[in-house]
Design a protein around this motif. Structure first.
Motif, short mmCIF file in Angstrom:
data_model
loop_
_atom_site.label_atom_id
_atom_site.label_comp_id
_atom_site.label_asym_id
_atom_site.label_seq_id
_atom_site.Cartn_x
_atom_site.Cartn_y
_atom_site.Cartn_z
N ILE A 13 0.33 -1.47 -0.23
CA ILE A 13 -0.25 -0.55 -0.01
C ILE A 13 0.87 1.38 -0.28
CG2 ILE A 13 -1.65 0.82 1.47
CD1 ILE A 13 -2.75 -1.85 2.29
N PHE A 14 2.12 1.11 0.87
CA PHE A 14 2.74 2.43 0.73
C PHE A 14 3.61 2.82 0.03
CE2 PHE A 14 0.99 1.94 5.22
CZ PHE A 14 1.49 3.36 6.17
N SER A 15 4.21 1.38 -1.06
CA SER A 15 4.79 1.64 -1.95
C SER A 15 3.81 1.96 -2.83
CB SER A 15 5.40 0.46 -2.40
OG SER A 15 6.51 0.28 -1.68
N ALA A 16 2.65 1.87 -3.34
CA ALA A 16 1.83 2.35 -3.99
C ALA A 16 1.43 3.74 -4.21
CB ALA A 16 -0.04 2.01 -3.89
N TRP A 17 1.40 4.34 -2.80
CA TRP A 17 1.06 5.75 -2.73
C TRP A 17 2.68 6.83 -3.34
CZ3 TRP A 17 -1.16 5.95 3.54
CH2 TRP A 17 -2.22 5.36 3.32
N ILE A 18 3.97 6.33 -2.57
CA ILE A 18 4.75 6.43 -3.31
C ILE A 18 4.64 6.97 -5.06
CG2 ILE A 18 6.74 6.01 -3.32
CD1 ILE A 18 7.14 4.76 -0.86
N SER A 19 4.67 6.17 -5.42
CA SER A 19 4.49 6.31 -6.54
C SER A 19 2.96 7.20 -7.26
CB SER A 19 3.97 4.45 -7.00
OG SER A 19 4.65 3.23 -7.36
N ILE A 20 1.98 7.38 -6.22
CA ILE A 20 0.97 7.84 -6.80
C ILE A 20 1.93 9.57 -6.58
CG2 ILE A 20 -1.38 8.83 -6.06
CD1 ILE A 20 -1.77 6.38 -5.81
N PHE A 21 2.52 9.58 -6.02
CA PHE A 21 3.15 11.16 -5.88
C PHE A 21 3.70 11.39 -6.29
CE2 PHE A 21 0.87 10.64 -1.08
CZ PHE A 21 0.05 11.72 -0.91
N GLU A 22 4.58 10.53 -6.66
CA GLU A 22 6.07 10.61 -7.16
C GLU A 22 5.66 11.24 -9.12
OE1 GLU A 22 9.44 7.92 -6.13
OE2 GLU A 22 8.41 7.13 -7.54
N SER A 23 3.64 10.72 -9.43
CA SER A 23 3.32 11.62 -10.40
C SER A 23 2.70 12.69 -10.28
CB SER A 23 2.78 10.29 -10.67
OG SER A 23 2.92 8.79 -10.72
N GLY A 24 3.13 13.14 -8.71
CA GLY A 24 2.34 14.67 -8.75
C GLY A 24 2.72 15.64 -8.86
N PRO A 25 2.07 16.92 -8.58
CA PRO A 25 3.03 18.35 -8.65
C PRO A 25 3.87 18.20 -7.95
CG PRO A 25 0.80 18.37 -7.76
CD PRO A 25 1.03 17.15 -8.35
N LYS A 26 4.97 18.60 -7.86
CA LYS A 26 5.73 19.42 -6.62
C LYS A 26 5.04 20.22 -5.31
CE LYS A 26 10.01 19.88 -9.57
NZ LYS A 26 10.51 18.79 -8.96
N VAL A 27 4.37 20.92 -5.85
CA VAL A 27 3.69 20.66 -4.03
C VAL A 27 2.29 20.37 -4.86
CG1 VAL A 27 3.03 23.00 -3.27
CG2 VAL A 27 5.29 23.36 -4.39
N LEU A 28 1.39 20.02 -3.06
CA LEU A 28 0.02 19.74 -3.18
C LEU A 28 -0.74 20.13 -2.94
CD1 LEU A 28 1.69 15.79 -2.17
CD2 LEU A 28 0.75 16.87 -4.48
N ARG A 29 -1.71 20.84 -2.75
CA ARG A 29 -2.66 21.49 -2.35
C ARG A 29 -3.84 21.43 -2.16
NH1 ARG A 29 0.42 24.43 -6.48
NH2 ARG A 29 1.68 26.53 -5.68
N LEU A 30 -4.38 21.31 -0.73
CA LEU A 30 -5.52 20.56 -0.33
C LEU A 30 -6.01 21.79 -0.23
CD1 LEU A 30 -4.23 17.61 1.60
CD2 LEU A 30 -4.62 17.71 -0.32
N HIS A 31 -7.71 21.63 -0.28
CA HIS A 31 -8.83 22.94 -0.24
C HIS A 31 -9.82 21.79 0.57
CE1 HIS A 31 -6.60 25.79 -2.91
NE2 HIS A 31 -6.43 24.42 -3.84
N ILE A 32 -9.80 22.37 2.12
CA ILE A 32 -11.03 21.58 2.68
C ILE A 32 -11.94 22.85 3.17
CG2 ILE A 32 -11.00 20.18 4.51
CD1 ILE A 32 -8.59 19.28 4.29
N PRO A 33 -13.39 21.97 3.11
CA PRO A 33 -14.05 22.90 3.45
C PRO A 33 -14.15 23.26 5.11
CG PRO A 33 -14.68 22.17 2.51
CD PRO A 33 -13.77 20.94 2.34
N SER A 34 -14.16 24.52 6.10
CA SER A 34 -14.23 24.79 7.51
C SER A 34 -15.10 24.02 8.22
CB SER A 34 -14.14 26.13 7.66
OG SER A 34 -14.29 26.37 8.75
#
Length: 78
Positions: A13-34
């Protein structure tokens, strides 16, 4: 407590997450409702490589369990 069986799954599972994040942008932006209102948003930014490094460290703990059946990872929740 995570034993060798759970650790084997966790490594996958964690290896898969690593692969997913490696494919993403250098800065991850989250927008979560208050929680106070549905209108305002909380904004969070994370550096991708920092997240990957943390996931690699966690994965190494689980790998230690799989390599030596005497160890466990003690997990108390999030």
């Amino acid at each position: 407590m995570v034993d060798v069986n759970g650790a084997t799954t966790a490594v996958k599972i964690f290896s898969a997450w690593i692969s997913i994040f490696e494919s993403g942008p250098k800065v991850l932006r989250l927008h979560i409702p208050s929680l106070e209102t549905n209108i305002s948003m909380n904004h969070y930014e994370f550096i991708r490589d920092d997240i990957i490094q943390s996931l690699q460290i966690i994965t190494s703990y689980f790998l230690s369990v799989t390599e030596n059946n005497r160890f466990y990872v003690l997990h108390h929740g999030i």
